[in-house]
Scaffold this active site. Structure first.
Site, short mmCIF file in Angstrom:
data_model
loop_
_atom_site.label_atom_id
_atom_site.label_comp_id
_atom_site.label_asym_id
_atom_site.label_seq_id
_atom_site.Cartn_x
_atom_site.Cartn_y
_atom_site.Cartn_z
N GLU A 1 -25.44 78.13 16.64
CA GLU A 1 -25.86 77.12 17.61
C GLU A 1 -26.42 77.77 18.87
OE1 GLU A 1 -22.76 74.37 18.54
OE2 GLU A 1 -22.25 74.03 16.44
N HIS B 1 -24.25 68.85 17.64
CA HIS B 1 -22.94 69.09 18.27
C HIS B 1 -22.67 68.04 19.35
CE1 HIS B 1 -19.79 72.44 19.15
NE2 HIS B 1 -19.29 71.24 19.35
N ARG C 1 -16.19 73.44 13.84
CA ARG C 1 -16.87 74.64 14.29
C ARG C 1 -17.77 75.17 13.18
NH1 ARG C 1 -15.82 73.33 18.67
NH2 ARG C 1 -14.72 74.46 20.34
#
Length: 320
Positions: free
Chosen positions: A269, A287, A240
């Site tokens: 993000e 990601h 994360r």
């Protein structure tokens, strides 16, 4: 949707075709063509009295959304391992079951973490850019050198399913594995890895550091933690973005404290801090750790397995 075949499931995020087909056949599901937002989910549930919802990040449900859901909703299913886009406590307070898909992502995320390790250590992004520009210049014995992975010590932060799978792969590359977690793993799960009771104690020994824990309210990796790593360490994050103080990471990368980094997740993000894109010693990906056909299918099908169990009156397979 009809009175004879009422909709039993709302799929509020775009899912693979195999998942959509099963959901439509088994639950007469409404499957969105594009990710819904949170209030659209609430409005749909109110209008159609669906007992199950499969959500994603964009359709994440916080306390105010959950409070507005009709009493018909029995389960909120996630097709991911993470569930930080959902207020689990608020759901539980209303008697709504929350599920995730913790096993579906393990192997592909571990594969991708090793890709980041190898790419960061061996300067993969630099080499690839050289080739795309046409190469045209041979390199000498002292130029463009990476750092080898074999014999390095890998520090794993979080020794759960993914952390252990990464450790297994790293050992196959001849790496020594150390780890830290809230408690020591059973010896049968350690597979020769060495436990450190605290992150601070482990960091000075981690030539490569990889994160595999959920994000908290404050960053785990700050200036202090990066300074505790040995000079020339490599940093990996496929967990994360919120785990990292990105200013501290940028300083560590530009000061020479870190040899390089492999990053798949970011603080804001999908908007990356553009400073990282300008650094040669960072391998970047958007990601994508779970992004394989097989894994995305399994993630969605696991969510449907959980929905089926709850709607049939059985315990959820992966209750949060």
């Amino acid at each position: 949707m009809s009175e004879n075949n009422p909709t039993r499931l709302l799929i509020a995020r775009k899912v693979p075709a195999v998942v959509a087909s099963r959901a439509e056949a088994e639950f007469h599901a409404f499957v969105t063509e594009s990710d819904m937002d949170s209030w659209s989910v609430v409005d749909f549930c109110k209008k159609h009295d669906v007992p199950a919802v499969l959500i994603g990040k964009k359709s994440g449900l916080q306390a105010e959304h959950i409070a507005a859901l009709p009493s018909t909703v029995k389960i909120i299913a996630n097709a991911s391992a993470g569930f930080d886009h959902l207020d689990v406590a608020a759901a539980h307070a209303r008697g709504i079951v929350v599920t995730n898909a913790p096993d579906a992502l393990t192997e592909c995320t571990a594969d991708f973490s090793m890709l980041l390790v190898l790419a960061a250590c061996r300067r993969a992004s630099e080499y690839e850019r050289i080739m795309r520009k046409g190469w045209g210049k041979s390199f000498g014995m002292t130029e463009m050198l990476g750092t080898r992975v074999n014999s390095k010590t890998l520090g794993v932060v979080g020794f759960g399913r993914i952390g252990r799978a990464v450790a297994k792969r790293a050992q196959a590359f001849g790496m020594h594995v150390i780890y830290t977690d809230i408690g020591r793993a059973a010896p049968s799960l350690e597979n020769g890895a060495t436990f450190y009771a605290s992150l601070d104690d482990m960091l000075p020994h981690a030539q490569v550091l990889t994160l595999h824990v959920p994000a908290g309210s404050v960053p785990l990796m700050t200036k202090n933690e990066f300074e505790r790593l040995p000079a020339g360490a490599v940093f990996i994050n496929a967990a994360r973005g919120g785990l990292v103080d990105e200013d501290a990471l940028y300083e560590a990368l530009t000061s020479g404290r870190l040899f390089g980094a492999g990053l798949d997740v970011y603080w804001n993000e999908p908007h990356i801090d553009k400073r990282f894109a300008e650094l040669d010693n960072v391998f970047l990906s958007p990601h994508m750790a779970s992004a394989t056909i097989e894994t995305r299918d399994q993630m969605g099908l696991t969510a449907l397995d959980n929905v089926a169990a709850v709607l049939d009156g059985r315990p959820a397979l992966n209750q949060v």
